[in-house]
Design a protein around this motif. Sequence first.
Motif: not given
Length: 182
Positions: A3, A17-18, A21, A24-25
Amino acid sequence: RAYVHMGEIRRLGGDLAGALEMMAAGVDAARRLGVEASYGRYFALNAAEDEFELGRWDEAQARIDELEGASLTWSETVLRLTVSGQLAAGRGEFERARAWLDDAGAQLRSTSATEWTAYVGASAIELLVTEGAPDAALATGVRELERVRGQEEELYTPGLVAVTALAAADIAAAAKSENAPA
């Protein structure tokens, strides 16, 4: 770690933004795997930095506030202090920003990786540029570039060079306008 690396790839490619994401994952995965106190905090702080860069300052601040009083690793501490300084600078709270960034800088050692020295240094330079102190920003940039001399690397040194060049450009623009005919 996947990650972190995937988030960094997206971040460096301009896909904040990616990257957010992915962080957050990562927080979710760390929670599921029972490693929230280590990897989860690191992901959360990286997410806070992404949120800051995306202009989602309240969300970034909330992430930072969630970690108030938590026992953080060295790198988590540097991240928390630096992102807190960036948020304060963005809000025009320059004295508060300087205190956060000074504390982040105090965490650095001569053996600290360029990833960290360039990150904290660039944030301090950005603060000075934002404050309208390009001469101090340039002097700080020269000092920070000297600090990483011989330890330059392709991912993080360019950010330090860029904000130092921004300070120099601000000085040149001011000199040009001072010398312009009335």
